[in-house]
Design a protein around this motif. Structure first.
Motif, mmCIF file in Angstrom:
data_model
loop_
_atom_site.group_PDB
_atom_site.id
_atom_site.type_symbol
_atom_site.label_atom_id
_atom_site.label_comp_id
_atom_site.label_asym_id
_atom_site.label_seq_id
_atom_site.Cartn_x
_atom_site.Cartn_y
_atom_site.Cartn_z
ATOM 1 N N ASN A 56 -94.479 6.941 114.403
ATOM 2 C CA ASN A 56 -93.834 5.767 114.983
ATOM 3 C C ASN A 56 -94.954 4.808 115.209
ATOM 4 O OD1 ASN A 56 -91.619 6.904 114.227
ATOM 5 N ND2 ASN A 56 -90.778 6.899 116.089
ATOM 6 N N ARG A 57 -94.751 3.572 114.965
ATOM 7 C CA ARG A 57 -95.818 2.563 115.630
ATOM 8 C C ARG A 57 -97.245 2.628 114.896
ATOM 9 N NH1 ARG A 57 -93.665 -0.526 119.273
ATOM 10 N NH2 ARG A 57 -91.687 0.276 120.404
ATOM 11 N N SER A 58 -97.230 3.410 113.630
ATOM 12 C CA SER A 58 -98.563 3.623 112.893
ATOM 13 C C SER A 58 -98.192 3.523 111.495
ATOM 14 C CB SER A 58 -99.271 4.615 113.414
ATOM 15 O OG SER A 58 -98.498 5.851 112.628
ATOM 16 N N ASN A 59 -99.188 3.525 110.640
ATOM 17 C CA ASN A 59 -99.048 3.530 109.179
ATOM 18 C C ASN A 59 -99.342 5.072 108.620
ATOM 19 O OD1 ASN A 59 -98.890 1.107 109.293
ATOM 20 N ND2 ASN A 59 -101.117 0.437 109.071
ATOM 21 N N ILE A 60 -99.233 5.995 109.593
ATOM 22 C CA ILE A 60 -99.721 7.402 109.109
ATOM 23 C C ILE A 60 -98.239 8.172 108.822
ATOM 24 C CG2 ILE A 60 -100.439 9.547 109.934
ATOM 25 C CD1 ILE A 60 -102.309 8.206 111.941
ATOM 26 N N SER A 61 -98.408 8.641 107.535
ATOM 27 C CA SER A 61 -97.275 9.383 107.178
ATOM 28 C C SER A 61 -97.547 10.386 106.069
ATOM 29 C CB SER A 61 -96.317 8.303 106.453
ATOM 30 O OG SER A 61 -96.925 7.800 105.199
ATOM 31 N N THR A 62 -96.636 11.366 105.749
ATOM 32 C CA THR A 62 -96.813 12.133 104.702
ATOM 33 C C THR A 62 -95.177 12.620 104.148
ATOM 34 O OG1 THR A 62 -97.739 14.268 103.985
ATOM 35 C CG2 THR A 62 -96.807 14.246 106.234
ATOM 36 N N ILE A 63 -95.152 13.488 103.392
ATOM 37 C CA ILE A 63 -93.828 13.994 102.769
ATOM 38 C C ILE A 63 -93.764 15.477 102.789
ATOM 39 C CG2 ILE A 63 -93.436 11.929 101.534
ATOM 40 C CD1 ILE A 63 -94.032 13.921 99.033
ATOM 41 N N SER A 64 -92.715 16.051 102.710
ATOM 42 C CA SER A 64 -92.505 17.497 102.616
ATOM 43 C C SER A 64 -92.449 18.002 101.243
ATOM 44 C CB SER A 64 -91.045 18.076 103.293
ATOM 45 O OG SER A 64 -90.025 17.361 102.595
ATOM 46 N N ASN A 65 -92.925 19.196 100.903
ATOM 47 C CA ASN A 65 -93.251 19.704 99.451
ATOM 48 C C ASN A 65 -91.855 20.463 99.135
ATOM 49 O OD1 ASN A 65 -93.059 22.211 100.797
ATOM 50 N ND2 ASN A 65 -94.989 22.799 100.320
ATOM 51 N N THR A 66 -91.665 20.947 98.012
ATOM 52 C CA THR A 66 -90.557 21.535 97.460
ATOM 53 C C THR A 66 -89.862 22.479 98.327
ATOM 54 O OG1 THR A 66 -91.591 22.970 95.976
ATOM 55 C CG2 THR A 66 -90.852 20.976 95.078
ATOM 56 N N ASP A 67 -90.754 23.368 99.319
ATOM 57 C CA ASP A 67 -90.322 24.376 100.049
ATOM 58 C C ASP A 67 -89.940 23.557 101.341
ATOM 59 O OD1 ASP A 67 -90.725 26.503 98.213
ATOM 60 O OD2 ASP A 67 -92.951 26.198 98.887
ATOM 61 N N GLY A 68 -89.976 22.326 101.536
ATOM 62 C CA GLY A 68 -89.779 21.756 102.986
ATOM 63 C C GLY A 68 -90.832 21.692 103.922
ATOM 64 N N GLU A 69 -91.843 22.023 103.526
ATOM 65 C CA GLU A 69 -93.028 22.269 104.323
ATOM 66 C C GLU A 69 -94.051 20.870 104.365
ATOM 67 O OE1 GLU A 69 -95.006 25.533 102.858
ATOM 68 O OE2 GLU A 69 -93.816 27.091 103.774
ATOM 69 N N PHE A 70 -94.562 20.706 105.578
ATOM 70 C CA PHE A 70 -95.315 19.444 105.697
ATOM 71 C C PHE A 70 -96.335 19.768 106.746
ATOM 72 C CE2 PHE A 70 -92.310 18.966 108.934
ATOM 73 C CZ PHE A 70 -93.113 18.520 110.177
ATOM 74 N N SER A 71 -97.633 18.905 106.475
ATOM 75 C CA SER A 71 -98.708 19.174 107.325
ATOM 76 C C SER A 71 -99.224 17.712 107.552
ATOM 77 C CB SER A 71 -99.840 19.823 106.542
ATOM 78 O OG SER A 71 -101.095 19.850 107.499
ATOM 79 N N LEU A 72 -99.242 17.271 108.872
ATOM 80 C CA LEU A 72 -99.463 15.977 109.544
ATOM 81 C C LEU A 72 -100.475 15.930 110.318
ATOM 82 C CD1 LEU A 72 -98.032 13.175 109.266
ATOM 83 C CD2 LEU A 72 -97.039 13.988 111.666
ATOM 84 N N ARG A 73 -101.468 15.357 110.258
ATOM 85 C CA ARG A 73 -102.948 15.040 110.804
ATOM 86 C C ARG A 73 -102.660 13.638 111.497
ATOM 87 N NH1 ARG A 73 -103.717 18.385 106.835
ATOM 88 N NH2 ARG A 73 -105.226 20.147 107.054
ATOM 89 N N VAL A 74 -102.943 13.719 112.906
ATOM 90 C CA VAL A 74 -102.843 12.522 113.717
ATOM 91 C C VAL A 74 -103.881 12.324 114.714
ATOM 92 C CG1 VAL A 74 -101.466 11.461 115.505
ATOM 93 C CG2 VAL A 74 -100.204 13.009 113.987
ATOM 94 N N PRO A 75 -104.806 11.441 114.723
ATOM 95 C CA PRO A 75 -105.985 10.911 115.548
ATOM 96 C C PRO A 75 -105.378 11.320 116.988
ATOM 97 C CG PRO A 75 -105.504 9.471 113.955
ATOM 98 C CD PRO A 75 -104.707 10.176 113.960
ATOM 99 N N ASP A 76 -106.210 11.860 117.875
ATOM 100 C CA ASP A 76 -105.977 12.176 119.248
ATOM 101 C C ASP A 76 -105.896 10.980 119.731
ATOM 102 O OD1 ASP A 76 -106.051 14.782 118.488
ATOM 103 O OD2 ASP A 76 -107.943 15.386 119.023
ATOM 104 N N ASN A 77 -106.751 10.029 119.243
ATOM 105 C CA ASN A 77 -106.500 8.791 120.472
ATOM 106 C C ASN A 77 -105.282 7.971 120.305
ATOM 107 O OD1 ASN A 77 -106.783 7.778 117.616
ATOM 108 N ND2 ASN A 77 -108.905 6.741 117.996
ATOM 109 N N LEU A 78 -104.347 8.527 119.083
ATOM 110 C CA LEU A 78 -102.882 7.819 119.330
ATOM 111 C C LEU A 78 -102.028 8.429 120.010
ATOM 112 C CD1 LEU A 78 -102.535 6.971 115.309
ATOM 113 C CD2 LEU A 78 -103.023 5.521 117.335
ATOM 114 N N LEU A 79 -102.427 9.803 120.527
ATOM 115 C CA LEU A 79 -101.449 10.588 121.448
ATOM 116 C C LEU A 79 -101.101 9.865 122.819
ATOM 117 C CD1 LEU A 79 -102.897 14.134 120.535
ATOM 118 C CD2 LEU A 79 -101.106 12.814 119.469
#
Length: 430
Positions: free
Chosen positions: A66-89
């Protein structure tokens, strides 16, 4: 000798994108290494999206910070990997999917959990007052007319992750990945989008390709040209909707938006013809997703259209061409291209062979970040790739593990991982 197969042949769609099948290469691409991460710059969050009732994995779910342009999608197994810059936390992540209620969780949720359960939307959408359209053709025409109001009208620079997989029957034989930069021209411009490959890697097990090596020509453009808002002249041309039959399907819901589902099918079936579904936001009349196919039952015509060159003694023809494109909404209410997926299945028949060879090529790309384009003079110095590009066997980029750790990716399928492990063992044995 090489065989050249056109992705969409002489049809009005994507005639520049080609499949190549050519003689066996003696080389084996370098094996993948697990990317390393740099925790001082960003953090990695992994999870799986499932149906809360059946526990089945949910593929192609959107996972957005939220409030960023960072996104990804899940694969056919429903799994995802999301990388978020620490300065956004700290931030909150929203998971959404057609037909399900969206769910928002803080990133801290992933410290103890990796499972996101989405609940089926049980509301009787057909009874909601907002669904008052009774003419699907008129609805589609309105959707096309409102493009200027609903979609980005600015040039943007998008960072995207591209994946290309090739299977021979059920066996994974090739996996290509690339982080690409897209100079996305607005849909109001006649200029084509531009793509540069920032970093790429590839691994291929040629021993499983049955004397042929199959490659996809067009690379990221296969997924990018599925943008029906930018490239409407290919499928649903403005002013030519009379060429299609339209009907309503059961409505649905995505991310709290009520969605019309419109079936479409070309009337002229004298040549390969398009059919599928359009998912249109009921409030804004925005196309938020399209799922469609190209019917290629007429094998002779399809071969003439798609096969440009082939080895003697062989017959090559497409048997299934399926496409999907998704759009996401920005904070300012405008939508933009976010995901494209093309799945193409081809058959190769050889004389004096009882069994044929069946290949499936899956080309998908997800936008992981974007910004408005500002002309700083760098465009002339950018090495944009040709739409005819073929992902190279060159292993450059394989060992830049820190780089790969910095980019959101489509989490690899388990079956692909198994294929890569086999390739690694083969290389170790050699």
């Amino acid at each position: 000798m090489e065989t050249i197969i056109s992705n969409f042949g002489l049809r009005k769609m994507y005639s520049t994108l080609l499949l190549l099948i050519f003689a066996l290469s003696p080389a084996l691409g370098a094996a993948f290494q697990e990317p390393q991460t740099n925790s001082e710059q960003f953090s990695v969050y992994k999870g799986i999206v499932v149906n809360s009732e059946s526990n089945d994995p949910i593929a192609s779910a959107s996972i957005a910070v939220n409030r960023s342009n960072i996104s990804t999608i899940s694969n056919t197994d429903g799994e995802f990997s999301l990388r978020v810059p620490d300065n956004l936390l700290p931030v909150t992540v929203t998971v959404s999917m057609l037909g399900y209620n969206s769910k928002s969780v803080p990133l801290s949720y992933f410290q103890d959990n990796n499972r996101i359960e989405l609940i089926n939307s049980v509301e009787e959408l057909s009874e909601v007052n907002i669904f008052n359209a009774n003419d699907p053709r008129r609805l589609v025409n309105k959707m096309l007319q409102k493009k200027d109001d609903n979609y980005f009208s600015d040039e943007t620079l998008m960072t995207s992750f591209y994946r290309e997989t090739i299977k021979r029957r059920r066996t994974n034989v090739s996996l290509s990945e690339a982080v690409v930069k897209i100079h996305k021209n607005p849909h109001t411009s006649n200029k084509k989008d531009l793509v540069s490959i920032y970093k790429s890697r590839k691994s291929t097990d040629y021993d499983k390709l049955d004397t042929l090596a199959l490659k996809l020509r067009g690379g990221p453009f296969n997924a990018l040209y599925l943008d029906l808002i930018k490239y409407t002249e290919y499928v649903l041309q403005p002013g030519m909707t009379d060429n299609y039959e339209f009907s309503f399907d059961e409505p649905t819901k995505i991310d709290e938006h009520y969605i019309y589902v419109v079936n479409f099918e070309e009337k002229d079936k004298s040549k390969p013809w398009y059919f599928g579904q359009l998912f249109i936001d009921a409030n804004s009349l925005t196309l938020v997703r399209a799922e469609y196919k190209l019917n290629v039952d007429d094998r002779r015509t399809a071969t003439q259209m798609f096969v440009k060159k082939k080895p003697s003694g062989s017959k090559v023809y497409p048997v299934d061409l399926s496409y999907q494109v998704d759009y996401v909404k920005n904070d300012d209410g405008k939508w933009h291209y976010s995901y494209g997926n093309a799945v193409m299945e081809y058959v190769v028949n050889w004389k004096r062979k009882i069994f044929n060879s069946r290949y499936t090529v899956n080309s998908e790309m997800v936008v992981t970040d974007w910004e408005k384009y500002t002309d700083n003079g760098d465009q002339k110095n950018t090495n944009y790739i040709d739409p005819y590009v073929v992902m190279s066997d060159d292993d450059a980029g394989f060992y830049d593990a820190e780089f790969w750790g910095n980019n959101n990716i489509i989490e690899p399928e388990k079956s692909i991982q198994n294929a890569i492990e086999k390739i690694q063992k083969n290389m170790e044995n050699n």
